[in-house]
Design a protein around this motif. Structure first.
Motif, PDB file in Angstrom:
ATOM      1  N   ARG A 181       0.859  -1.176   0.000  1.00 37.38           N
ATOM      2  CA  ARG A 181       0.000   0.000   0.000  1.00 37.38           C
ATOM      3  C   ARG A 181       0.899   1.231   0.000  1.00 37.38           C
ATOM      4  N   PRO A 182       0.454   2.335  -0.567  1.00 36.02           N
ATOM      5  CA  PRO A 182       1.274   3.547  -0.612  1.00 36.02           C
ATOM      6  C   PRO A 182       1.705   4.001   0.779  1.00 36.02           C
ATOM      7  N   GLY A 183       2.995   4.177   0.949  1.00 34.85           N
ATOM      8  CA  GLY A 183       3.534   4.717   2.190  1.00 34.85           C
ATOM      9  C   GLY A 183       3.655   3.740   3.339  1.00 34.85           C
ATOM     10  N   ARG A 184       3.146   2.524   3.195  1.00 33.90           N
ATOM     11  CA  ARG A 184       3.123   1.592   4.333  1.00 33.90           C
ATOM     12  C   ARG A 184       4.521   1.233   4.809  1.00 33.90           C
ATOM     13  N   LEU A 239       2.795   8.203  -1.403  1.00 31.01           N
ATOM     14  CA  LEU A 239       1.451   8.312  -0.835  1.00 31.01           C
ATOM     15  C   LEU A 239       0.422   8.730  -1.883  1.00 31.01           C
ATOM     16  N   ARG A 240       0.819   9.577  -2.801  1.00 31.13           N
ATOM     17  CA  ARG A 240      -0.110  10.081  -3.825  1.00 31.13           C
ATOM     18  C   ARG A 240      -0.192   9.173  -5.046  1.00 31.13           C
ATOM     19  N   GLU A 241       0.485   8.037  -4.977  1.00 32.00           N
ATOM     20  CA  GLU A 241       0.462   7.030  -6.041  1.00 32.00           C
ATOM     21  C   GLU A 241       1.021   7.563  -7.355  1.00 32.00           C
ATOM     22  N   LYS A 242       2.022   8.453  -7.254  1.00 33.60           N
ATOM     23  CA  LYS A 242       2.730   8.896  -8.448  1.00 33.60           C
ATOM     24  C   LYS A 242       3.741   7.849  -8.890  1.00 33.60           C
ATOM     25  N   TYR A 243       4.181   7.031  -7.940  1.00 34.07           N
ATOM     26  CA  TYR A 243       5.102   5.935  -8.208  1.00 34.07           C
ATOM     27  C   TYR A 243       5.046   4.978  -7.026  1.00 34.07           C
ATOM     28  N   MET A 244       5.653   3.824  -7.190  1.00 34.53           N
ATOM     29  CA  MET A 244       5.783   2.850  -6.112  1.00 34.53           C
ATOM     30  C   MET A 244       7.261   2.679  -5.781  1.00 34.53           C
ATOM     31  N   LEU A 245       7.566   2.443  -4.517  1.00 29.69           N
ATOM     32  CA  LEU A 245       8.954   2.190  -4.132  1.00 29.69           C
ATOM     33  C   LEU A 245       9.503   0.965  -4.846  1.00 29.69           C
ATOM     34  N   GLY A 246       8.671  -0.066  -4.934  1.00 30.08           N
ATOM     35  CA  GLY A 246       9.119  -1.325  -5.510  1.00 30.08           C
ATOM     36  C   GLY A 246      10.087  -2.039  -4.584  1.00 30.08           C
ATOM     37  N   ALA A 300      -5.515   0.337  10.772  1.00 26.78           N
ATOM     38  CA  ALA A 300      -6.135   0.745   9.510  1.00 26.78           C
ATOM     39  C   ALA A 300      -6.101   2.267   9.359  1.00 26.78           C
ATOM     40  N   TRP A 301      -6.314   2.982  10.467  1.00 31.19           N
ATOM     41  CA  TRP A 301      -6.284   4.448  10.421  1.00 31.19           C
ATOM     42  C   TRP A 301      -4.886   4.945  10.084  1.00 31.19           C
ATOM     43  N   ILE A 302      -3.867   4.377  10.739  1.00 35.16           N
ATOM     44  CA  ILE A 302      -2.483   4.769  10.454  1.00 35.16           C
ATOM     45  C   ILE A 302      -2.117   4.433   9.010  1.00 35.16           C
ATOM     46  N   ASP A 303      -2.548   3.266   8.563  1.00 36.42           N
ATOM     47  CA  ASP A 303      -2.234   2.823   7.208  1.00 36.42           C
ATOM     48  C   ASP A 303      -2.847   3.743   6.155  1.00 36.42           C
TER      49      ASP A 303
END
Length: 318
Positions: A181-184, A239-246, A300-303
């Motif tokens: 998930r973004p930022g997780r 977080l904004r889904e512009k890219y993924m860390l991978g 879930a809230w933090i995620d």
């Protein structure tokens, strides 16, 4: 001042590296389908390599020039800084490139250790298995300078070396499992880094340190903050889904935390850490971390902080 300068310099290096690599990272060749079904560029973690190198070169030059010029205490500080940056360089380069190999050429049908080993038994060696095996080798290479000195050549030291490398490799893989998930992965990385910094710095006052007569502030915390600065640069876009860390990025984050766990704990605590990360990796074979997080209101809230709210079904860990 040195630590602050390295952190600020790494922020600038990370921003510049992201700018230079943006067109490549957002190109069609690296695009992958994310958990929402959207096509997003992956392997943004590649930014860690040029950014860390830009910080590494002036720091190594500075530390090498100052060695032996400012008395024993400061020489120990510069020696620690040089050794720590060299160790971190091996981890960043090795785990980022191994992760990129899996991002670019990985087989999505083979999931988890069970899937990769099953493929190997059929004579098909996946990039995931290669990454796991070579990640262990990279960790061994990064730690060789810490484990082998003139007074550390007993058989037990070889065992400690292998165990410590396994902690780093498994922690790197665990962060890969988090990056669904973004930022997780970064939301786990930053508090974990604070914990690791505390674990290593506690040796400062008692004069005992796993790396020998070195300063943990400059041997671990300063190089780790260089990586953390680049992670901060990447966090908004992730977080904004512009890219993924991978895998290229999540493996680096995990390796940094694994190194902190190794350098900040003694033998028995380290053995416990090895068991803990091994169990977490095994659990991922049967249970979805996304489902576990979604079932807990606080987690879930933090995620969900900072990212788009979704109603997509749980994903499978890879």
């Amino acid at each position: 001042m040195i630590t602050l300068a390295v952190f600020l310099g790494s922020l600038a290096a990370g921003s510049l590296s992201l700018l230079l690599l943006w067109r490549t990272l957002s190109g069609e060749r690296l695009a992958r389908i994310n958990y929402r079904g959207a096509k997003v560029g992956t392997s943004a973690g590649l930014v860690f390599v040029p950014a860390f190198l830009m910080a590494y070169l002036p720091v190594i030059d500075f530390a090498s020039r100052r060695l032996g010029l400012d008395g024993l205490r400061l020489s120990t500080m510069y020696h620690s800084l040089r050794a720590g940056m060299n160790t971190m360089l091996v981890l960043v380069l090795g785990f980022c490139l191994l992760g990129f190999l899996d991002d670019a050429a990985g087989d999505p049908s083979a999931k988890g250790f069970k899937g990769h080993f099953s493929e190997a038994l059929r004579g098909r060696f996946t990039t995931g298995l290669a990454k796991a095996a070579m990640g262990f080798v990279v960790a061994m290479a990064a730690l060789q300078g810490e484990m082998f000195t003139a007074d550390r050549t007993a058989p037990k030291d070889y065992g400690t070396w292998l165990m410590s490398a396994a902690v780093i490799a498994l922690t790197a893989n665990f962060f890969n499992l988090l990056d669904l998930r973004p930022g997780r992965a970064m939301k786990v990385f930053f508090p974990a880094l604070a914990l690791c910094a505390g674990l290593t710095l506690r040796y400062e006052g008692v004069g005992v340190y796993v790396m020998g007569a070195r300063s943990p502030m400059y041997g671990y915390v300063t190089p780790a903050l260089s990586v953390a600065a680049v992670a901060l640069v990447l966090l908004p876009g992730d977080l904004r889904e512009k890219y993924m860390l991978g895998d290229a990025g999540s493996n680096v984050l995990g390796a940094v935390i694994g190194l902190g766990l190794v350098l900040g704990t003694g033998f028995w605590w380290r053995l416990g850490m090895l068991a803990a990360v091994a169990v977490l990796n095994v659990i991922s074979e049967r249970f979805s971390f996304s489902r576990i997080i979604a079932s807990n209101r606080v987690l879930a809230w933090i995620d969900s902080l900072g990212r788009k709210v979704d109603s997509t079904p749980e994903d499978n860990n890879t």
